[in-house]
Design an enzyme around this catalytic site. Sequence first.
Site, PDB file in Angstrom:
ATOM      1  N   LYS A  89       1.319   4.022 -11.220  1.00  0.00           N
ATOM      2  CA  LYS A  89       0.192   3.176 -10.812  1.00  0.00           C
ATOM      3  C   LYS A  89      -0.221   2.225 -11.943  1.00  0.00           C
ATOM      4  CE  LYS A  89      -0.119   4.383  -6.557  1.00  0.00           C
ATOM      5  NZ  LYS A  89       0.013   3.434  -5.458  1.00  0.00           N
ATOM      6  N   THR A 145      -7.617  11.380   2.404  1.00  0.00           N
ATOM      7  CA  THR A 145      -6.509  11.174   3.342  1.00  0.00           C
ATOM      8  C   THR A 145      -5.548  12.352   3.177  1.00  0.00           C
ATOM      9  OG1 THR A 145      -5.275  10.061   1.623  1.00  0.00           O
ATOM     10  CG2 THR A 145      -6.630   8.657   3.045  1.00  0.00           C
ATOM     11  N   ASN A 179       0.802  -1.227   0.000  1.00  0.00           N
ATOM     12  CA  ASN A 179       0.000   0.000   0.000  1.00  0.00           C
ATOM     13  C   ASN A 179       0.838   1.282   0.000  1.00  0.00           C
ATOM     14  OD1 ASN A 179      -2.442   1.774   0.902  1.00  0.00           O
ATOM     15  ND2 ASN A 179      -0.935   2.015   2.561  1.00  0.00           N
ATOM     16  N   TYR A 231       2.804   9.999 -11.418  1.00  0.00           N
ATOM     17  CA  TYR A 231       2.086   9.152 -10.460  1.00  0.00           C
ATOM     18  C   TYR A 231       1.195   8.150 -11.210  1.00  0.00           C
ATOM     19  CZ  TYR A 231      -1.333   7.918  -6.830  1.00  0.00           C
ATOM     20  OH  TYR A 231      -2.155   7.232  -5.975  1.00  0.00           O
TER      21      TYR A 231
END
Length: 263
Positions: free
Chosen positions: A161, A194, A88, A157
């Site tokens: 991913k 988050t 994660n 990013y």
Amino acid sequence: MTSIDLTGRVALVTGGAQGLGEGMARALAAAGARVMIADINEAGAETAAGLGEGHGFVRLDVTDEAGWEAAVAACVDQLGGLDVLVNNAGVEISALITEVQVDDIRTMLDVNILGTTLGLKHGLRAMRPDGAAGKGGSIINISSVAATIAFPAISVYSGTKSAVDRLTRVAAMESGKLGYGVRVNCIYPGLVPTAMGAGLANDMASLGLYGSAEEAVGAVIELTPSGRLGEVEDMADAVVFLASDAARFINGAGIPVDGGMGM
Ligand SMILES: NC(=O)c1ccc[n+]([C@@H]2O[C@H](COP(=O)([O-])OP(=O)(O)OC[C@H]3O[C@@H](n4cnc5c(N)ncnc54)[C@H](O)[C@@H]3O)[C@@H](O)[C@H]2O)c1
């Protein structure tokens, strides 16, 4: 909250000190697993203590191979095995392609691709029949909706991913062909507020792509058939499911957990 029972399983969650990883650790523990939180941030020790008895913390920089060996050994020695690995830990540094900095590119490649690859390497080695844990298991990689859509200012990013997605498929294929007994899947979370998710919304505003962070969030919700942002528990429940025998024939898959944003 799911009704899945993971009693007797040991799970290692990288980046479990806070955010999505913390939620995954809590949900795995609530399902009965013993959980080792592995994080570069030593506040993860407190997060692990909050899970109750029978869990642990190990300091791990996922880009450090010796650290991986120590983390897997800590799991096996202290918690009695390794059945579930959640890769994660991740970082996101927003920038337009015309402005992106070499150091920031390297940081994202290192943590998101190298870190996940080392997790797969050492997780598979430990879980396969001749490994230190030796009972097979389930590895869940955390990709992103960014691997399935084009959103501005997250090019590198998004690329990392997408790499996590491909790593997942090849790892599942090798594991199957070589009889490791380990399923390997990934999830693509949608935006969750988050530290990382909220930071991304702020970046969108400061880069001038949206009038404000709220406007950026509104644009994401607009693209999402379920009509809301993701919650930590949405991702945690998907991880618990993939870790469990309920997902026994799900292998080499990427599961969107994004309210439909990436369809
Ligand atoms: N929040 C979102 O909207 C969102 C959406 C899609 C995917 N994701 C992915 O979910 C994962 C978790 O994201 P989050 O929102 O909880 O982020 P976060 O920034 O809140 O937490 C990330 C955690 O990873 C740890 N970490 C960072 N670098 C590390 C390293 N080198 N070694 C070990 N630990 C390290 C941090 O200390 C932190 O505890 C990431 O892979 C992220 O890319 C998040």
